[in-house]
Design a protein around this motif. Sequence first.
Motif, PDB file in Angstrom:
ATOM      1  N   UNK B 149      29.009  55.062  23.376  1.00  0.00           N
ATOM      2  CA  UNK B 149      30.431  54.771  23.147  1.00  0.00           C
ATOM      3  C   UNK B 149      30.830  55.070  21.698  1.00  0.00           C
ATOM      4  N   UNK B 150      29.825  55.181  20.831  1.00  0.00           N
ATOM      5  CA  UNK B 150      30.089  55.588  19.447  1.00  0.00           C
ATOM      6  C   UNK B 150      30.731  56.949  19.395  1.00  0.00           C
ATOM      7  N   UNK B 151      30.300  57.821  20.277  1.00  0.00           N
ATOM      8  CA  UNK B 151      30.762  59.201  20.154  1.00  0.00           C
ATOM      9  C   UNK B 151      30.736  59.965  21.475  1.00  0.00           C
ATOM     10  N   UNK B 152      29.567  60.337  21.960  1.00  0.00           N
ATOM     11  CA  UNK B 152      29.524  61.350  23.024  1.00  0.00           C
ATOM     12  C   UNK B 152      30.251  60.940  24.299  1.00  0.00           C
ATOM     13  N   UNK B 153      30.135  59.679  24.704  1.00  0.00           N
ATOM     14  CA  UNK B 153      30.817  59.288  25.942  1.00  0.00           C
ATOM     15  C   UNK B 153      32.323  59.165  25.715  1.00  0.00           C
ATOM     16  N   UNK B 154      32.722  58.584  24.599  1.00  0.00           N
ATOM     17  CA  UNK B 154      34.158  58.492  24.309  1.00  0.00           C
ATOM     18  C   UNK B 154      34.740  59.879  24.029  1.00  0.00           C
ATOM     19  N   UNK B 155      33.927  60.782  23.518  1.00  0.00           N
ATOM     20  CA  UNK B 155      34.399  62.153  23.303  1.00  0.00           C
ATOM     21  C   UNK B 155      34.558  62.879  24.634  1.00  0.00           C
ATOM     22  N   UNK B 156      33.570  62.772  25.496  1.00  0.00           N
ATOM     23  CA  UNK B 156      33.703  63.387  26.823  1.00  0.00           C
ATOM     24  C   UNK B 156      34.918  62.841  27.564  1.00  0.00           C
ATOM     25  N   UNK B 157      35.139  61.555  27.421  1.00  0.00           N
ATOM     26  CA  UNK B 157      36.300  60.914  28.043  1.00  0.00           C
ATOM     27  C   UNK B 157      37.608  61.464  27.460  1.00  0.00           C
ATOM     28  N   UNK B 158      37.629  61.663  26.158  1.00  0.00           N
ATOM     29  CA  UNK B 158      38.820  62.234  25.505  1.00  0.00           C
ATOM     30  C   UNK B 158      39.151  63.596  26.118  1.00  0.00           C
ATOM     31  N   UNK B 159      38.118  64.381  26.379  1.00  0.00           N
ATOM     32  CA  UNK B 159      38.339  65.688  26.994  1.00  0.00           C
ATOM     33  C   UNK B 159      38.952  65.568  28.376  1.00  0.00           C
ATOM     34  N   UNK B 160      38.413  64.670  29.172  1.00  0.00           N
ATOM     35  CA  UNK B 160      38.912  64.522  30.543  1.00  0.00           C
ATOM     36  C   UNK B 160      40.336  63.963  30.541  1.00  0.00           C
ATOM     37  N   UNK B 161      40.592  63.017  29.653  1.00  0.00           N
ATOM     38  CA  UNK B 161      41.932  62.411  29.579  1.00  0.00           C
ATOM     39  C   UNK B 161      42.957  63.429  29.100  1.00  0.00           C
TER      40      UNK B 161
END
Lengths: 342, 342
Positions: B149-161
């Motif tokens: 949640x620090x980066x890679x998952x929240x970043x991947x989520x940002x892409x999908x959103x």
Amino acid sequence: MRAAVMYGAGDVRVENRPDPKIADPADAVVRVIASCVCGSDLWPYASMPAADIGRPMGHEFLGVIEDTGADVTALAPGDLVVAPFTYSDNTCDYCTKGLHISCRNGGRYGLDGVDGGQGEAVRVPYADGTLVKLPVAADSALLPSLLTLSDVMTTGHHGAVTAGVGRGDTVLVVGDGAVGLCAVIAAHRLGAEQIVLAGRHTARTDLGREFGATDVVAERGEEGIARVRELTGGVDKVIEAVGTRPALDTALGAVLDGGTISRLGVPQYEQGPIGPPAFMRNITLIGGASPARAYIEQLLPDVLDGAIAPGRVFDEEYALDRTPDAYRAMADRRTLKALIRP
Amino acid sequence: MRAAVMYGAGDVRVENRPDPKIADPADAVVRVIASCVCGSDLWPYASMPAADIGRPMGHEFLGVIEDTGADVTALAPGDLVVAPFTYSDNTCDYCTKGLHISCRNGGRYGLDGVDGGQGEAVRVPYADGTLVKLPVAADSALLPSLLTLSDVMTTGHHGAVTAGVGRGDTVLVVGDGAVGLCAVIAAHRLGAEQIVLAGRHTARTDLGREFGATDVVAERGEEGIARVRELTGGVDKVIEAVGTRPALDTALGAVLDGGTISRLGVPQYEQGPIGPPAFMRNITLIGGASPARAYIEQLLPDVLDGAIAPGRVFDEEYALDRTPDAYRAMADRRTLKALIRP
């Protein structure tokens, strides 16, 4: 018939061409009542290499149906119609999504044996899918405003829609050409509260104010950006209606992080600044060539009832034979947008 | 304390550094339990000029609050917290809009006297605004997933959103690194039906399939584009999780007219192809650096109940003193993502 043909930079001629005839059962032939010169016509007018075979010009017109092919069912001779600036079948996957500019069977006027709009008549492919019937008489005073649905008004609207303009918004419109002014109309129509118009031609920005611009920024470059930021604190939504790199740079400088720039001007550059700074700032680039056909019915009622009067962008009328003068006047910025009457 | 410092390309050292102390009343000091190496750490690892003064590395970590400044009210010593990859006040206009990455008072770890995450402890500015409390024990098996949640998952989520992924969509994810794989999780979580993952490292694309990818395209360039179009007919939504020009070109080649490309990889280019072709096709470029802080609470429940398990991207653990080995293994692509335990 008579029609305008471009043979190179600065070289537009009105000459005799074959009368258009139905070539495909989906065609219609339209007798043009009004057409005009587009800002995008000025790019080849400035740069086209001299050619022996000219290119028929013009992609904005309205007129009366003269003949229809066997497959045309929605239109009949005598109908007054407006043509969006590209033709489209209105049935393919792209058209169904409202992206008529990318129609699988679509194309542009003046190419592939299709006439240009700056002439006495045009053969329109996919007539049922392309042309929109207008419920007014052929001598209606609304004709100039209806003609803008061909391109500049639907293009300005595309900018406001794709930029996500809504009630209470602050919007920057870069460019005081006909498209920029129509973008002001569109942003105002969608409820924007503060509309900053960046442009330096007073007659045009004055019209922009009448269309709904609340502020005008005449400064350019860093100074212009500073002025927009001073007026607004930075904007979330920009409509870039020029197409040059300086215009894009103004947009990038004035937009807030996380903001959206909708581009309406055909880019006069191949590469643009989408490297780390734009990435770190989460700038969205949206917009593009307008799917004019998708918006005509949507805007038509507002034109018919006078809620919007985009036809005011036409500040000069020319007879068809004077089309070369119209190009010159627009290139010299003496005319904002020239209406042509065949 | 011990912490990793980069002195130039290929030169990461773990050395003694001053123990962090509260410097501002809004600070907290976090004793790090887990941190990791980011794909973006590999760019300086490949290219940083040799320097006498090194740069503390790492921006993804979770740990236990050790001390708090006088103004910190939401956190107390002993709390387990995760840090988004930038710090932010969570009160400015940008944070209020959910764009914490652009926080007016925010900043990055390893700069301006703030420690990096690859170390034993970190002084975190704006602790109340930055850190998110985790309702698990410090030895929870969920820690690796919570760390993403620090980066890679929240970043991947940002892409999908930002790509606008929703139920039934077809999505292309370009890149099988940790961010690309997390983008697969995010697209799947938001209801995408067909998820095509472009990547050529079988171990990673296999994990991508477990995360929800329905198709894998190992081919690159024109061949890869042709394969995506064969599988999908072209896609409306692309998440570009690499940052190179070839990755962007793949995205542009596979996306349909009117489609959206969300960029998550920091661009390794300054200028990109946003000229007439992209304009005529109405391609939207969106995305950028993720406002990780905005998404942590949103994704946390799914991590806690095991609905998503992004921690599976960590395929190797290293003790802090072996951080240089972790960099080497990731640069050599022997390790997908290295978790570091101080």
